[in-house]
Design an enzyme around this catalytic site. Structure first.
Site, PDB file in Angstrom:
ATOM      1  CD  GLU A   1      -2.884  -1.275   2.081  1.00  0.00           C
ATOM      2  OE1 GLU A   1      -2.935  -0.474   2.995  1.00  0.00           O
ATOM      3  OE2 GLU A   1      -3.905  -2.109   1.922  1.00  0.00           O
TER       4      GLU A   1
ATOM      5  CD  GLU B   1      -3.572  -6.797   2.817  1.00  0.00           C
ATOM      6  OE1 GLU B   1      -2.344  -6.889   2.755  1.00  0.00           O
ATOM      7  OE2 GLU B   1      -4.321  -5.824   3.610  1.00  0.00           O
TER       8      GLU B   1
END
Length: 510
Positions: free
Chosen positions: A217, A319
């Site tokens: 991220e 994810e």
């Protein structure tokens, strides 16, 4: 007498015509998980030829090659398994990696600590250690590494591991903090070396790392758990001029480098930068993505765009989880009901609130995996394999749900419906499988199909509606009809030698 012979002749012709027109039976094995309580139950084909929906499978239409399906080795999951009795620990690992279980083939783990660790830690904690002389993975040897090695011992076919950092050590960053900030340019080469040291250290433990993401991220967060920020240009420049050459020069050029590793709504701008030209894309093996931008939207246009931008590169969902929820313990019905919320329910900007309604967790998993596969994604990885009844442990108290929930104090294990939903894909669609064409007669069901290296065909069907249906499956001239319950996910397996072919040839001869 002549009239009787004429009638007998007509009957014979009609029987032969019927024999020619009758389609040979498609022999299948069917498994279903449904809100009615079915958990991977075998389903028999229907005795009736009548059906509500037809799905034609087209093996000649070929799309992406599948890398695998699975979940993540986190310190939280590994720590919990260490607290279970030996029997239940083995039971959970067998359920994920054993031949009778989900047969996970693609996994992920974290480099340094993450929110689902017990604390903040780095393998290079000493400030100024630019040559990483004190690098050590000692922190992983108590929990994560034993979990991975036990899974390796159980898995017959083995599995790939993708490793992702949440942050570099704080001393390498401009804000000197675990959270937020950017990697200082003077440490680009040190951070690239860090990846190489990590690969070597795990190799010394008997664990091969298949791939890396550059940063979990990279759009990051400024006030939560471990993070580090990159722009698309900064990440591409780091990979092009530092990480890629370092791994190549140190004999690790075979390790896959996946860029981005965040939500799909920004995917276009990242792949535009990463794959701008031959020089920028040289060291990238593909792109990693997450699902947190919406509880229902797959973003098919973005996935299609990413594939078209780099058709020979991986596109891997790295994810996903039910976030911002405390798990429901021993309550299967909750996982089928639209009562779950996510981070966006409370925190998304008003302009994006519509992307985050309540949802049923099983529906979200089934819709996303099928939607991803049908839009060129070749791997799909869940987040934590195991969490406790609180949705942790998590040093930031960022509670989430996992497919397997445990109560270590009572040594109890709960396999949620999410575990069974994932198993419908991971057990039957194997690495090296090729997604093939499907032509449903209507859009009442979601469906995807893949042909495995052994020639078997796995068809996964999801019925989100509450009404049961009769579904007719056809491959070439072979056909069968199977009932599917409302709110159900099914895997239909067709063996390599499609039954009925011999009968079909005999009918043609007639």
């Amino acid at each position: 007498m002549k009239r009787r012979l004429h009638c007998l002749g007509l009957i014979a012709i009609l029987m032969m015509t019927s024999c020619v027109q009758e389609k040979p039976q498609l022999e299948v094995e069917v498994y279903e998980t449904a809100s009615n309580g079915n958990t991977f139950e075998k389903v028999n084909p229907s005795a009736s030829d009548e059906y509500d929906t037809q799905i034609i499978i087209v093996p000649e239409e070929k799309f992406q090659t599948i890398t695998g399906f699975g979940g993540s080795f986190t310190e939280a999951s590994a720590h919990l398994l260490n607290q279970l009795g030996a029997a239940n620990r083995q039971r959970v690992l067998e359920a994920y990696f054993g031949e009778e279980g989900a047969r996970y083939s693609l996994t992920r783990t974290h480099i340094n600590s993450c929110d689902f660790a017990l604390s903040n830690y780095s393998y290079a904690p000493i400030e100024g250690d630019v040559n990483l002389e004190h690098f050590s993975i000692e922190e992983d040897k108590e929990d994560i590494i034993p979990m991975i090695k036990e899974a390796m011992a159980i898995s017959k076919d083995g599995f790939k591991i993708i490793s992702s950092p949440w942050t570099a050590p704080p001393w390498m960053k401009d804000n000197k903090d675990w959270v937020g900030g950017k990697l200082l340019p003077e440490y680009y080469d040190t951070w690239a070396l860090f990846f190489s040291k990590y690969i070597d250290a795990y190799k010394a433990e008997g664990i091969d790392i298949w791939g890396l993401t550059v940063e979990n991220e990279p759009l990051g967060n400024g006030n939560n758990w471990e993070s580090m920020h990159y722009t698309p240009e900064e990440m591409t420049q780091f990979v092009q001029n530092h990480l890629g050459p370092t791994l190549e020069n140190l004999g690790k050029g075979n390790v896959k480098i996946l860029g981005y590793d965040q939500n799909r709504e920004h995917l276009n701008e990242w792949v535009d930068t990463m794959f701008e030209n031959e020089e920028t894309s040289k060291y990238f093996s593909g792109t990693a993505i997450h699902w947190y931008a919406s509880t229902y939207e797959v973003f098919p246009e973005a996935l299609q765009y990413a594939h078209q931008k780099a058709p020979d590169k991986h596109l891997i969902q790295s994810e996903a989880c039910v976030d911002a929820e405390i798990p429901q313990w021993q309550n299967d019905s909750w996982y089928w009901q639209k009562e779950a919320t996510d981070w966006g329910w409370d925190w998304a900007p008003e302009s994006e609130k519509h992307l985050h309604p309540k949802y049923a967790p099983v529906n979200r998993y089934a819709r996303d995996i099928i939607g991803c596969l049908n839009n060129w994604v070749d791997g799909w990885v869940d987040w934590n394999m195991v969490l406790d009844k609180q949705g942790g442990p998590n040093w930031f108290k960022n509670w989430c749900v996992a497919p397997v929930i445990v109560d270590p104090e009572k040594d109890e294990v709960y396999f949620t419906p999410l575990y069974h939903a994932l198993k419908h894909f991971s057990k039957f669609i194997r690495p090296g499988a090729v997604r093939i064409g499907v032509k449903p007669s209507d859009d009442s069901l979601m469906v995807t199909a893949a042909k495995n290296p052994d020639g078997s065909i796995a068809i996964v069907v999801f019925n989100e509606g509450s009404t049961s249906k009769q579904v007719n499956f056809q491959i070439a001239e072979n056909t069968t009809t199977v009932p599917i319950n409302g709110q159900a996910i099914q895997t239909v397996m067709v063996e390599p030698d499609i039954q009925g072919t011999k009968n079909n040839q005999q009918n043609k001869q007639l």
